[in-house]
Design a protein around this motif. Structure first.
Motif, PDB file in Angstrom:
ATOM      1  N   ASN A   2      34.604 -58.946 -32.815  1.00 48.53           N
ATOM      2  CA  ASN A   2      35.068 -57.986 -31.827  1.00 48.53           C
ATOM      3  C   ASN A   2      34.737 -58.394 -30.410  1.00 48.53           C
ATOM      4  O   ASN A   2      35.470 -58.118 -29.495  1.00 48.53           O
ATOM      5  CB  ASN A   2      34.467 -56.601 -32.108  1.00 48.53           C
ATOM      6  N   LYS A   3      33.609 -59.052 -30.227  1.00 44.61           N
ATOM      7  CA  LYS A   3      33.139 -59.361 -28.893  1.00 44.61           C
ATOM      8  C   LYS A   3      32.646 -60.801 -28.851  1.00 44.61           C
ATOM      9  O   LYS A   3      31.939 -61.246 -29.753  1.00 44.61           O
ATOM     10  CB  LYS A   3      32.006 -58.400 -28.534  1.00 44.61           C
ATOM     11  N   LYS A  30      41.480 -61.500 -31.592  1.00 49.77           N
ATOM     12  CA  LYS A  30      41.851 -60.189 -31.035  1.00 49.77           C
ATOM     13  C   LYS A  30      43.316 -59.846 -31.292  1.00 49.77           C
ATOM     14  O   LYS A  30      43.650 -58.700 -31.576  1.00 49.77           O
ATOM     15  CB  LYS A  30      41.620 -60.159 -29.525  1.00 49.77           C
ATOM     16  N   ASP A 139      39.223 -58.610 -22.577  1.00 54.73           N
ATOM     17  CA  ASP A 139      39.211 -57.415 -23.423  1.00 54.73           C
ATOM     18  C   ASP A 139      39.476 -56.150 -22.609  1.00 54.73           C
ATOM     19  O   ASP A 139      40.218 -55.262 -23.031  1.00 54.73           O
ATOM     20  CB  ASP A 139      37.870 -57.283 -24.158  1.00 54.73           C
ATOM     21  N   ASP A 143      42.897 -53.546 -22.953  1.00 54.24           N
ATOM     22  CA  ASP A 143      42.846 -52.127 -23.334  1.00 54.24           C
ATOM     23  C   ASP A 143      43.672 -51.236 -22.435  1.00 54.24           C
ATOM     24  O   ASP A 143      44.064 -51.543 -21.380  1.00 54.24           O
ATOM     25  CB  ASP A 143      41.396 -51.641 -23.346  1.00 54.24           C
TER      26      ASP A 143
END
Length: 143
Positions: A2-3, A30, A139, A143
């Motif tokens: 995720n990161k 991602k 990221d 979003d």
């Protein structure tokens, strides 16, 4: 994944990936893209395209923004404005944190294309952090 973390970025670089490929690894994960293909596509971008220019973490992230927000049709209209705006914003946020997007600035003058600017032992010490920050900005813009 995720990161992207500094530790993960350093781990990837320790096996031979460039900063641009660290971002490609993250972006493929991602966006659900083919990781091997993305690693190949971005393999020539490290070290500021091997010339000390724009950091590979930044160019890798911008290519990822293109995958997410880019266009392929003629006369893209607003789509062109969107991708340009996101690319500019990514660079602005990175500059706020690190003062530059140029590899040679981030690496204290090191330029892979200039044999007179040889690498110090710690030239690449901050690259994991640059990758972590570029991925975090990517990221945020995603979003």
């Amino acid at each position: 994944m995720n990161k992207m973390t500094e530790e993960k970025a350093k781990e990837l670089m320790s096996v031979g990936y460039h900063c641009s490929q660290v971002l490609a690894y993250h972006i493929a994960d991602k966006l659900g893209l083919d990781k091997d293909e993305w690693l190949k596509i971005t393999s020539g971008l490290g070290g500021g395209c091997n010339h000390g220019d724009t950091c590979g973490a930044i160019t890798g992230a911008i290519i990822g923004l293109g995958a997410a927000y880019g266009y392929s049709e003629e006369n893209p209209g607003e789509k062109d404005d969107i991708i340009k705006g996101k690319a500019r914003r990514l660079q602005e946020l990175f500059i706020e944190k690190h003062g530059s997007v140029l590899c040679r600035d981030l690496l204290d003058g090191y330029d892979n294309a200039d044999p007179n600017r040889v690498s110090k032992d710690d030239t690449w010490a901050n690259c994991g952090k640059y990758c972590e920050d570029a991925a975090a900005i990517f990221d945020e813009l995603l979003d």
